[in-house]
Structures are given as structure tokens and as C-alpha cells.
Scaffold this motif. Structure first.
Motif, short mmCIF file in Angstrom:
data_model
loop_
_atom_site.label_atom_id
_atom_site.label_comp_id
_atom_site.label_asym_id
_atom_site.label_seq_id
_atom_site.Cartn_x
_atom_site.Cartn_y
_atom_site.Cartn_z
N SER A 160 0.83 -1.22 0.00
CA SER A 160 0.00 0.00 0.00
C SER A 160 0.86 1.26 0.00
O SER A 160 0.51 2.26 -0.63
CB SER A 160 -0.94 0.01 1.21
N VAL A 161 1.99 1.22 0.70
CA VAL A 161 2.88 2.39 0.76
C VAL A 161 3.42 2.74 -0.62
O VAL A 161 3.36 3.88 -1.07
CB VAL A 161 4.06 2.12 1.73
N VAL A 162 3.91 1.73 -1.33
CA VAL A 162 4.52 1.96 -2.65
C VAL A 162 3.46 2.31 -3.70
O VAL A 162 3.61 3.27 -4.46
CB VAL A 162 5.32 0.70 -3.09
N VAL A 163 2.39 1.51 -3.73
CA VAL A 163 1.35 1.70 -4.76
C VAL A 163 0.66 3.05 -4.61
O VAL A 163 0.47 3.79 -5.58
CB VAL A 163 0.31 0.56 -4.70
N ALA A 164 0.28 3.41 -3.38
CA ALA A 164 -0.43 4.68 -3.15
C ALA A 164 0.42 5.86 -3.57
O ALA A 164 -0.06 6.80 -4.22
CB ALA A 164 -0.83 4.80 -1.68
N PHE A 165 1.69 5.85 -3.21
CA PHE A 165 2.59 6.95 -3.56
C PHE A 165 2.75 7.06 -5.08
O PHE A 165 2.64 8.15 -5.65
CB PHE A 165 3.96 6.73 -2.90
N THR A 166 2.97 5.93 -5.73
CA THR A 166 3.21 5.92 -7.18
C THR A 166 1.98 6.34 -7.96
O THR A 166 2.06 7.21 -8.85
CB THR A 166 3.66 4.51 -7.64
N ILE A 167 0.83 5.73 -7.66
CA ILE A 167 -0.41 6.06 -8.38
C ILE A 167 -0.80 7.51 -8.14
O ILE A 167 -1.22 8.22 -9.07
CB ILE A 167 -1.57 5.12 -7.95
N GLY A 168 -0.65 7.98 -6.89
CA GLY A 168 -0.96 9.38 -6.58
C GLY A 168 -0.13 10.33 -7.41
O GLY A 168 -0.64 11.32 -7.95
N ALA A 169 1.17 10.03 -7.53
CA ALA A 169 2.07 10.89 -8.30
C ALA A 169 1.70 10.90 -9.78
O ALA A 169 1.66 11.96 -10.42
CB ALA A 169 3.52 10.42 -8.11
N ILE A 170 1.41 9.72 -10.35
CA ILE A 170 1.09 9.62 -11.78
C ILE A 170 -0.21 10.36 -12.11
O ILE A 170 -0.27 11.15 -13.06
CB ILE A 170 0.99 8.13 -12.21
N ILE A 171 -1.27 10.12 -11.33
CA ILE A 171 -2.58 10.75 -11.59
C ILE A 171 -2.49 12.26 -11.43
O ILE A 171 -3.06 13.03 -12.21
CB ILE A 171 -3.67 10.18 -10.66
N GLN A 172 -1.74 12.73 -10.42
CA GLN A 172 -1.61 14.17 -10.21
C GLN A 172 -0.85 14.81 -11.37
O GLN A 172 -1.23 15.90 -11.83
CB GLN A 172 -0.87 14.45 -8.89
N TYR A 173 0.19 14.16 -11.85
CA TYR A 173 0.97 14.70 -12.96
C TYR A 173 0.10 14.83 -14.22
O TYR A 173 0.11 15.88 -14.88
CB TYR A 173 2.18 13.80 -13.24
N ILE A 174 -0.67 13.79 -14.50
CA ILE A 174 -1.56 13.82 -15.68
C ILE A 174 -2.64 14.89 -15.51
O ILE A 174 -2.94 15.65 -16.44
CB ILE A 174 -2.21 12.43 -15.90
N SER A 175 -3.21 14.97 -14.30
CA SER A 175 -4.26 15.97 -14.03
C SER A 175 -3.72 17.38 -14.19
O SER A 175 -4.41 18.27 -14.73
CB SER A 175 -4.82 15.79 -12.62
#
Length: 759
Positions: A160-175
């Protein structure tokens, strides 16, 4: 013996209430940080929405505590008395552990803490049983403990630590590429599509995660959701996108604010509906165990708790009471606000006073990341880099730093949207996932992608994240060990141990509460320096007068305490004095760090205000450096058990202290009353003080030649006299700067005046 278990149940009920209070203080960060950090709506509105979400979530909770009953251990292998020991040890450990983390202002996971406490307590009791049984060995521990579940939970934490950080970063960058920081200027279609994605994910989260166990959800709806999730998501996206478009077009709706309000409600529902069992599941399981045992007629040491494996529905009135306690805590807990502050500050777009110091690991992570980023940049086309850089340009805002939101509405919406989706996916896959871990790491990932962690703050922010993550793993380890110890003490100590541990828990929680209240009071006290927000020299003079009076008042106290401590050889007073001067020095450093923002907010013709402000801060720093040296030198002398100063030396230092105190009190009065004309009278007497210091130095020279026998004393005394002279010089320079710059005929201007004029 039966009375002991009744006392245990009463204690568990009290601990459950206390656990709800400290648990909400910790988990409030899950659903409050995005709304508070973005300042989308007022704090009162945020609290009302969160309270409604908590109340709904509590009432829709199934009340099932599978983890407490049979998830970690096999209840059929334990007798009733052993089960009660396990549950009692778990609750005592849980409340102490969560309160400890809340006092530090660090978010941690209630799910992980309760799981590892159950594991620790059950392992402890199982080992005692194995040791007492000659036919069993340590390998039989698997008979008592559900190993697969424990391993699954640990892997879930890491994932959860790795996935949440990575997905959050990717979605925010695209947004951000899609919407940019000027999202309000984008066509309505952009906001509508973003809203469709966000609201769909959040609503799916409410239904799947928050309301899945609600009694009013029909089986038909549940079956449709479980068999046709993509159909439901597709239809929802189209509906919410169209509704968002109409709302913006027809009613000029603030769609991002609506997303944040709905998302806050959703996470509050999920928190109460799913994490409530972390607080009351164990006491309810203990009560159910007592009910079964009391009707069996068997001895507590011979009654196996097979019935715990059966599901039992929690009474609705218990859920209602728990929900009310959670809502009340949400409104009144200062610790909840401290935990939220940690998460918001680490996500902040602008510079902020960093709470965490950089370390070896954070420096190297930042260094490697910069290297990796530079390597990736060489592969990207120049046209894309130019376009993407434009999307990340922030609009200039003239406002006080403390009035600006920590991050904008887009990032807040992404935080809530991504957290909702990840928790929904984990729930549908029946993976153990901590809402605290997910929400925190998503917030950290989005702040990284949003370029909030610049070269000025990256090492501090990374160090903060590492501290929090380290705290999570420390939670698991300490929960396991502490519960082991508690269970062992309770098993052998029985009633006496129960009474002793309850008193210990009460004393520790009370001490933490008083300590937290004291530190909060210190933060609120008037003796704290304030940043300048004025835009003219006269404005800065009037605004900074309070700071000068503050520094003079505290400096007077520090100097007197140093001389008194040295005279009486009072080590504790000198030690406390060092802390006070360090605090004052740090506050002046903060003011100096604010110079960049102060100058940036100045109007063009008033650049002279920056010269005045910089000079004043320089003189204040000179004063604190002299005070710091005097305080440290005095402390070092006494701490090293050097020879006391002579009576004549102490008398001369007290004489200097009296003269300095007279000047400082007069200065304090002039600045507190804004009577700057009094400064002229003070400056007339400056030569008297210099003459006094010169006289003291001459006397010490004569003493050294004729009678002084201690080199340490001589060195200290000369140092104190010279630093006192430097302190006085800085003070006079400060007064002269004010005296020459002040003009009573000019009305002071502030930044807010400029903003009003522009409007």
C-alpha cells in the motif's frame, strides 16, 4: 473469580471510549487533510460534513470484528480466561500506543496497531500454554496463530505504501498537465470530464467501501455491483460528467469545491464504517465471550472459546453511541489538528517552516531522484518539456503566506479521488489496506508530482515522509512487543496486575495530555515573534514594534537568569535558560527566512522598507548571538564544575545587569506603547553604559595582575563583559535605526491596503 471478569469488562468499556477518542484524533487526518489544506470551504463546513460522514459510517458499520475474533488467532485453542487476558492486553496497549503517536503529531494506522497487538498478545499466551504442556514444542505455535493472515497483512502494508505513492504521483501529474494551475480559465468541458472521473470514483468508493454492509442495501443492488462493476462505473461517469457540465453552465457551480466536499464525506463514511471495529471490536468480542461463558456453567480455565468463530451482529445502539463519541472528539480534539498539520505541511506547495531535519537517507534519495530526473529529461523532446513547464506555472497571488492554501483544489480533488479508488479496489479484492497509509502516501505522491518538493524543501519533506513511514513500522513492532509484555503480566498477575496496569495507563495518558496542552499553550503564547506584512517603512516600524518589545523582554530575562545562575551555581536554571535563548534564536531565524516573501510583496516605491527590515533583523540577530554566547558560556562553566566567580566579580556583573535592565525596560515600554519619541532620551545615556563596561574591564585587568589565580574565571569574566558590550552595541544600533527612520506624520501602509486598492 467471576468478579474479576466483570471488572475486566467495565475496564474494557472505559478503554473502548478512550480508544475511540485517541483513534479519531489519529484517523482524522484521513478525511480532513485535503479539505483543510486546500481551504475549499470554511473549517466549520468541513467539520460538519466530516461529522455527518462519521455518523453515517458508524450506523452503516456491520459491527463485525472478524480480525478480533478469529483473523489472527484460532479462538477454539484458547480458554475463556486466556481470551480475556488477550483482549485486555490489546486494549491497554492500543490506547497507550495511539496516544503516544497523537502526542507526537504523527499519523499511524489503527488497523495495523490492533492487528499486531492481537498477534503479540495471542503469541504470548500461546507460548505460555506451550511451555506448560510437555507434549508441545515451539513448532505448535501454528496451531494457535493464523500465520497466513498475519503475513498477508504485512505484505498489504508494504504494498500500500509503494502503490499509493506511485499512483498518486502519476494521476496528479496527468491531471496537472490536463488542467494546469490556471484550471479556472479552462473550458467547461475540461472541468466536467475531471469532475466525472472524480465523483464516479468517490461515489463508487462510498457504495463499495462505506455502504456495502448497510442493511438498507438490497441484495439485488449488491449483486449488480459485484457482477457488473465496469457497467456501473461507465454509466456513473457519463451521468456525473453531464450533471457537472450542466451545473457549471447553468448555475456557475464551484465544481472542484463540490468534489472535495463529497470526497471528504466519502472518506469519513469509510473511516467510521470500517475502522470503527478497530476501537470497539475487541471489547464487544470480550463481552460476547463473557455472555457465552457465563451461561455455560463451566470453569473459565476449562471453557474453550469455539463460539468466537461464529459471526455476531453488533447492537445498533452501541454503534450510535460510538458514532456520537467520534463526532464529539472530531470537534474538540487539539491532537487531531496536530496530526492533520503534519500531513498538510508535508504536502504544502509554498515554503513552510519544516518540522523534520534532513538525514543521510533523505539527502541521498533526493540526490538520486535529481539524477534520474535529469536523465529522463534528456530523452524527452524540447517541445513537450516547454509545454509541460507552462502547465506548472503558478499564478502570482498577493496575500499573506499564512492565508494561502497549502495546495490548490485540483490536488485536493486528486488526493480524495485516488485514495477512494485504491481503497475500493483493495476492498473488492479483500486485501488488508490501511486507510491511513493510503491517504497519507497519496498526499505525498501528489505533492511530489505537483513540484511542491523543490530543491529548497525536498530533503526536509523526504525526511518527514521517512519519519512517518518509520513510525508505521515502529507501530507494528512496538504493538507486538508491548502486547506480549502486557499479556504476560496480566496472565500471571491477574487482578493485581489489572489494577496496576490500568493506573499506569491512566497516569501516562494524563501526563501526555498535560504535556500536549502545555506545548500548545507555549505555541499560542504572546511571546512569539510575528512576520512583517507591511509594505512601507512606517508600516514596518509600527508592525515590528511588538517584536522588538518581545525580544527585549525575553532578552532581559535571559541575561538576568544567566547572571543569577552563574552567581548561585544553579545548573538547572542555566540549562533552562539555554533552551529559551535557542527558542528565541530560532524565531529570529524564521523571520530572516521570511525576507524573500516580505520583499516580494512590497510596492515598488517602498523598497526602503526592505532595507529597514533587513537591518532590524540583523541587529536582533546580533543581540541573540550575544545572549546565546553568555548563556552557553555560563552553563559550560558551571556544568564543568569550574571555580566559582569571586564575590566582587558577581557584584560587578549584577551591577551591569541592573543598568542593562533599566535600559531594556525603558526600551520595552517605548515599543509597547509605540512612543518612538522616547528613544531619543534613551540614546542620550548610551555613553554611560559603555563607560561602565570599560571600568569593569579595567578592574578585572588589575585583579588579574595582582590577585586572580583562576585562568578559567578570568576568561569567562572577560568574555561576559565583551559580549555584554556587544549586546548593548546591537541594542543602540537598533534604537538609532528606529529613531532615524520613524516619521509620525506618515500613515503606515500594509499589504492588505495595496490589495484593496488594486481591487
Amino acid at each position: 473469580m467471576e468478579n474479576l471478569y466483570i471488572y475486566m469488562l467495565v475496564a474494557l468499556a472505559i478503554l473502548a471510549i478512550a480508544d475511540l477518542v485517541v483513534g479519531v484524533s489519529n484517523d482524522a487526518v484521513n478525511f480532513l487533510n485535503s479539505a483543510i489544506g486546500s481551504k475549499a470551504v470554511s473549517f466549520k463546513t468541513i467539520m460538519i460534513v466530516a461529522s455527518l460522514g462519521v455518523a453515517v459510517g458508524a450506523m452503516t458499520s456491520s459491527g463485525m470484528m472478524e480480525v478480533a475474533r478469529k483473523g489472527i488467532f484460532n479462538p477454539g485453542e484458547f480458554m475463556f480466561n486466556e481470551i480475556m487476558v488477550i483482549f485486555m492486553a490489546v486494549m491497554l496497549t492500543d490506547i497507550l500506543l495511539l496516544d503516544f503517536f497523537n502526542t507526537l503529531g504523527l499519523p499511524t494506522s489503527t488497523t495495523v496497531s490492533i492487528v499486531f497487538e492481537l498477534l503479540g498478545a495471542s503469541v504470548s499466551v500461546a507460548l505460555i500454554k506451550i511451555y506448560a504442556n510437555d507434549s508441545e514444542s515451539i513448532t505448535n505455535i501454528a496451531k494457535y496463530i493464523n500465520n497466513e493472515k498475519a503475513i498477508e497483512i504485512i505484505l498489504g502494508i508494504l504494498l500500500s505504501v509503494v502503490v499509493a505513492f506511485t499512483i498518486g504521483a502519476i494521476i496528479q501529474y496527468i491531471s496537472r498537465l490536463f488542467l494546469s494551475f490556471k484550471f479556472h480559465e479552462k473550458p467547461i468541458g475540461f472541468s466536467s470530464i475531471f469532475s466525472g472521473f472524480a465523483v464516479t470514483s468517490i461515489m463508487y468508493f462510498i457504495i463499495v467501501k462505506g455502504l456495502k454492509n448497510a442493511t438498507f442495501m438490497s441484495d439485488t443492488v449488491k449483486d449488480f455491483l459485484s457482477t457488473n462493476p465496469f457497467t456501473f462505473i461507465g454509466i456513473s461517469f457519463l451521468v456525473f460528467t453531464i450533471l457537472s457540465f450542466l451545473a457549471i453552465k447553468l448555475f456557475n457551480a464551484k465544481i472542484y469545491t463540490i468534489i472535495i466536499v463529497v470526497g471528504t464525506f466519502a472518506l469519513a463514511v469509510a473511516f467510521a464504517g470500517n475502522d470503527l471495529v478497530n476501537f470497539i471490536g475487541v471489547p464487544i468480542a470480550a463481552y460476547n465471550s463473557y455472555e457465552v461463558w457465563s451461561t455455560s456453567g463451566e470453569l473459565a480455565t476449562q471453557f474453550a472459546m469455539i463460539d468466537l468463530a461464529k459471526p455476531v451482529q453488533t447492537e445498533p445502539y452501541l454503534l450510535l453511541i460510538a458514532g456520537l463519541i467520534m463526532v464529539i472528539t472530531l470537534w474538540f480534539s487539539s491532537k487531531a489538528k496536530a496530526v492533520v498539520k503534519t500531513s498538510v505541511d508535508l504536502s504544502r506547495q509554498e515554503e513552510v517552516k519544516e518540522r523534520f531535519e534532513p538525514n543521510f537517507l533523505s539527502r541521498n534519495i533526493v540526490r538520486l531522484t535529481i539524477g534520474l530526473s535529469n536523465s529522463i529529461n534528456t530523452l524527452l523532446p524540447e517541445s513537450f518539456k516547454t509545454w509541460s513547464d507552462k502547465q506548472f506555472i503558478k499564478p502570482k497571488v498577493v496575500a499573506r503566506a499564512q492565508d494561502l492554501p497549502a495546495f490548490d483544489l485540483v490536488r485536493a480533488a486528486v488526493n480524495l479521488m485516488v485514495a477512494s479508488v485504491l481503497i475500493s479496489i483493495a476492498t473488492s479484492m479483500k486485501l488488508p489496506l490501511s486507510t491511513t497509509y493510503v491517504t497519507f502516501m497519496v498526499a505525498m505522491g501528489t505533492s511530489l508530482a505537483d513540484r511542491a518538493w523543490g530543491s529548497e524543501s525536498a530533503v526536509y519533506r523526504v525526511a518527514g515522509v521517512l519519519n512517518v513511514i518509520g513510525g508505521w513500522f515502529f507501530t507494528a513492532f512496538s504493538a507486538f512487543v508491548a502486547a506480549c509484555i502486557m499479556a504476560t503480566i496480566l496472565y500471571f498477575g491477574e487482578g493485581y496486575a489489572l489494577a496496576g496496569l490500568l493506573i499506569l495507563a491512566f497516569v501516562l495518558i494524563l501526563r501526555n495530555y498535560l504535556s500536549h496542552r502545555k506545548s500548545s499553550k507555549i505555541m499560542r503564547e504572546e511571546d512569539r515573534l510575528e512576520k512583517a506584512e507591511s509594505s512601507s517603512t512606517q508600516g514596518v516600524i509600527h508592525e515590528s514594534a511588538k517584536n522588538i518589545a518581545n525580544v527585549v523582554k525575553r532578552g532581559n530575562k535571559i541575561y538576568t537568569s544567566a547572571i543569577n545562575g552563574l552567581a548561585t551555581q544553579n545548573l538547572s536554571l542555566l540549562k533552562k535558560n539555554r533552551k529559551q535563548i535557542q527558542k528565541l534564536s530560532n524565531e529570529i531565524d524564521e523571520l530572516k527566512d521570511n525576507i524573500f516573501y516580505f520583499i516580494r510583496n512590497l510596492e515598488e516605491p517602498s523598497v526602503s522598507a526592505s532595507d529597514f527590515y533587513i537591518n532590524i533583523l540583523g541587529y536582533l540577530q546580533d543581540m541573540t548571538q550575544s545572549l546565546e554566547y553568555i548563556s552557553k558560556a555560563s552553563h559550560k562553566h558551571v556544568n564543568n564544575n569550574h571555580k566559582k566567580l569571586k564575590f566582587s566579580q558577581i557584584k560587578e556583573l549584577k551591577d551591569l545587569d541592573d543598568n542593562l535592565e533599566t535600559l531594556l525596560l525603558s526600551t520595552q515600554d517605548a515599543f509597547e506603547s509605540r512612543s518612538f519619541e522616547k528613544i531619543g532620551a534613551l540614546l542620550k545615556d548610551k555613553s554611560k553604559f559603555f563607560d561602565t563596561v570599560k571600568e569593569k574591564i579595567q578592574k578585572q585587568v588589575e585583579r588579574t595582575r595582582s590577585e586572580e589565580s583562576s585562568p578559567k574565571n578570568t576568561t569567562l569574566y572577560f568574555s561576559l563583559l565583551l559580549e555584554t558590550k556587544d549586546l548593548f552595541t546591537a541594542m543602540i544600533n537598533l534604537l538609532e535605526e528606529y529613531y532615524h527612520s520613524h516619521d509620525s506624520s506618515v500613515e503606515p501602509a500594509t499589504v492588505s491596503d495595496l490589495t484593496t486598492e488594486e481591487e
